[in-house]
Design a protein around this motif. Structure first.
Motif, PDB file in Angstrom:
ATOM      1  N   SER A 102       0.845  -1.190   0.000  1.00 51.49           N
ATOM      2  CA  SER A 102       0.000   0.000   0.000  1.00 51.49           C
ATOM      3  C   SER A 102       0.884   1.245   0.000  1.00 51.49           C
ATOM      4  O   SER A 102       2.083   1.184   0.262  1.00 51.49           O
ATOM      5  CB  SER A 102      -0.903   0.003   1.229  1.00 51.49           C
ATOM      6  OG  SER A 102      -0.125   0.182   2.397  1.00 51.49           O
ATOM      7  N   LEU A 103       0.267   2.370  -0.280  1.00 52.41           N
ATOM      8  CA  LEU A 103       1.006   3.635  -0.252  1.00 52.41           C
ATOM      9  C   LEU A 103       1.538   3.911   1.143  1.00 52.41           C
ATOM     10  O   LEU A 103       2.615   4.496   1.300  1.00 52.41           O
ATOM     11  CB  LEU A 103       0.106   4.770  -0.724  1.00 52.41           C
ATOM     12  CG  LEU A 103      -0.345   4.677  -2.178  1.00 52.41           C
ATOM     13  CD1 LEU A 103      -1.315   5.804  -2.504  1.00 52.41           C
ATOM     14  CD2 LEU A 103       0.838   4.692  -3.112  1.00 52.41           C
ATOM     15  N   THR A 104       0.822   3.477   2.163  1.00 55.25           N
ATOM     16  CA  THR A 104       1.264   3.653   3.549  1.00 55.25           C
ATOM     17  C   THR A 104       2.533   2.850   3.811  1.00 55.25           C
ATOM     18  O   THR A 104       3.476   3.347   4.436  1.00 55.25           O
ATOM     19  CB  THR A 104       0.156   3.221   4.533  1.00 55.25           C
ATOM     20  OG1 THR A 104      -1.020   3.970   4.249  1.00 55.25           O
ATOM     21  CG2 THR A 104       0.572   3.439   5.964  1.00 55.25           C
ATOM     22  N   VAL A 105       2.572   1.629   3.329  1.00 55.90           N
ATOM     23  CA  VAL A 105       3.754   0.782   3.513  1.00 55.90           C
ATOM     24  C   VAL A 105       4.951   1.384   2.783  1.00 55.90           C
ATOM     25  O   VAL A 105       6.063   1.419   3.316  1.00 55.90           O
ATOM     26  CB  VAL A 105       3.475  -0.658   3.027  1.00 55.90           C
ATOM     27  CG1 VAL A 105       4.743  -1.490   3.003  1.00 55.90           C
ATOM     28  CG2 VAL A 105       2.424  -1.318   3.905  1.00 55.90           C
ATOM     29  N   VAL A 106       4.739   1.871   1.578  1.00 61.13           N
ATOM     30  CA  VAL A 106       5.822   2.512   0.829  1.00 61.13           C
ATOM     31  C   VAL A 106       6.323   3.739   1.592  1.00 61.13           C
ATOM     32  O   VAL A 106       7.530   3.933   1.760  1.00 61.13           O
ATOM     33  CB  VAL A 106       5.372   2.895  -0.597  1.00 61.13           C
ATOM     34  CG1 VAL A 106       6.447   3.715  -1.308  1.00 61.13           C
ATOM     35  CG2 VAL A 106       5.038   1.648  -1.404  1.00 61.13           C
TER      36      VAL A 106
END
Length: 70
Positions: free
Chosen positions: A54-58
């Motif tokens: 996800s964008l959060t993980v990135v």
């Protein structure tokens, strides 16, 4: 922003890297060093978990890397 960067950002926003993997996109395809790192991370994440990060993980792994909506 290069076309490679836009392609990576689009794949991350769509949460789908399968089309890129299908076409054998590798780090050498990216001219930007950060794009290379994020692409390698994304491929490794997909290999390990079977899904795109996800964008959060990135953002948690690359806080200085900004993913723009394309």
């Amino acid at each position: 922003m290069s076309i490679e960067t836009r392609l990576l950002h689009r794949a991350l926003h769509d949460n789908s890297i399968q089309p890129l993997l299908f076409r054998n996109v590798h780090e050498s395809w990216f001219s930007d060093v950060e794009d290379k790192r994020v692409w390698k991370f994304t491929r490794d994440f997909f290999s390990k978990y079977g899904e795109c990060p996800s964008l959060t993980v990135v953002a948690e792994n690359y806080p200085a890397y900004k993913v723009f909506e394309v």
